[in-house]
Design an enzyme around this catalytic site. Sequence first.
Site, PDB file in Angstrom:
ATOM      1  N   LYS A 115      -7.831  -6.135   5.350  1.00  0.00           N
ATOM      2  CA  LYS A 115      -7.248  -6.022   6.696  1.00  0.00           C
ATOM      3  C   LYS A 115      -8.322  -6.082   7.767  1.00  0.00           C
ATOM      4  CE  LYS A 115      -2.771  -5.010   5.556  1.00  0.00           C
ATOM      5  NZ  LYS A 115      -1.432  -4.617   5.825  1.00  0.00           N
ATOM      6  N   LYS A 197       1.573 -13.514  -2.124  1.00  0.00           N
ATOM      7  CA  LYS A 197       2.873 -12.842  -2.151  1.00  0.00           C
ATOM      8  C   LYS A 197       3.594 -13.020  -0.819  1.00  0.00           C
ATOM      9  CE  LYS A 197       2.043  -8.175  -0.624  1.00  0.00           C
ATOM     10  NZ  LYS A 197       2.580  -6.855  -0.600  1.00  0.00           N
ATOM     11  N   LYS A 200       5.468  -9.512   4.984  1.00  0.00           N
ATOM     12  CA  LYS A 200       6.064  -9.463   6.317  1.00  0.00           C
ATOM     13  C   LYS A 200       5.061  -9.781   7.413  1.00  0.00           C
ATOM     14  CE  LYS A 200       6.849  -4.517   5.765  1.00  0.00           C
ATOM     15  NZ  LYS A 200       5.507  -3.923   5.718  1.00  0.00           N
TER      16      LYS A 200
END
Length: 333
Positions: A115, A197, A200
Amino acid sequence: MNKDHKVLYSGMQATGNLTLGNYLGALKNWVGLADEYECYYGVMDLHSLTVRQDPPAFRAHARELMMIYIAAGIDPEKNVLYLQSSVPCHAELAWILNCYTYIGELQRMTQFKDKSAKHADNVNAGLFTYPVLMAADILLYQADVVPVGKDQLQHLEITRDIAQRFNGIYGDVFTVPEPYIGKIGARVMSLQDPSKKMSKSDENPNASIYLLDDPDTIRRKCRRAVTDSEATIAYRDEQPGLKNLFDIYCACTGKTPEEVVHEFAGCGYGQVKEALSEAVIAVLAPLQEKVKELQKDKSYIDNVMKTNAERAYYTANKTLRKVKKKIGLTDVR
Ligand code: ATP
Ligand code: LTN
């Protein structure tokens, strides 16, 4: 809720729109666990703050996630379903646990590394201590088991380390949680890149089917899904795009890969995609219908959020008071 049962804790961040991956891989499998466990599910809005949010959209998203939990079948009377920020004990215990967590441990977290690479302009301290807040979430409720995806196992491991360290100093204060090994949900990959994957936070909206997408959008996204040029119906790793479509189809219909390969033998990918979109639409329709109903009843959701926050607070505060007493903070109340 049966207080004699073992405690199960989980949650999702209130960031972005939930995807079919979140549903098939997590949410769907949480339904029914209340028969076996005392279940707590959080809408993790404090965790979402590690990324800059637009305040009105953020507030709406958190509320929507609450409705999606309920629409998916998680009964707010049989489960404790609440907003993380509505129980102040989370932030308070997270601070305390920060002082029992080493910087070196946090530096090893792969999610932090990923991140911070992705949000290089906003590598804030919250992103770094994210796992400590997650540990506080879990430990406040003395959770025995935590259903999480593979990507969160490292965070569960650090939670266990923190709990054991704390217990080693002060005695048995926290239950040391285990990953929940139950029915394994489907792992859904991106429709645009089957090596990643479905997520969102993916910037490409065509990569994910969102739970509230309308039928035409779902058909369009399925039609555009990446496959291959082999033009062979098979379920194998060499055809990851098609394999993903089959996995989703299986998760939606309850069929096995063998059955599905048989069903589509001799068909083109277009037919697979068409059947897939109809299967997805059929799975999501009742959920969407229920969300629409809930959206009309403002006072119902307000009431669920309020009463469930009180139920969660009751349990969380018991643990927090014990922790404060053990470490020598003064209880003036
Ligand atoms: P973000 O993009 O914000 O990191 P995400 O969509 O990857 O979010 P999380 O909030 O990390 O999802 O995960 C919520 C839950 O959904 C977790 O239990 C996770 O294992 C599950 N989950 C997320 N994506 C998938 C997927 N593609 N397939 C199966 N399960 C998934
Ligand atoms: N980090 C998790 C969300 C999360 C969570 C938790 C999951 C926050 N606190 C406690 C289980 C238990 C995620 O990104 N999926």
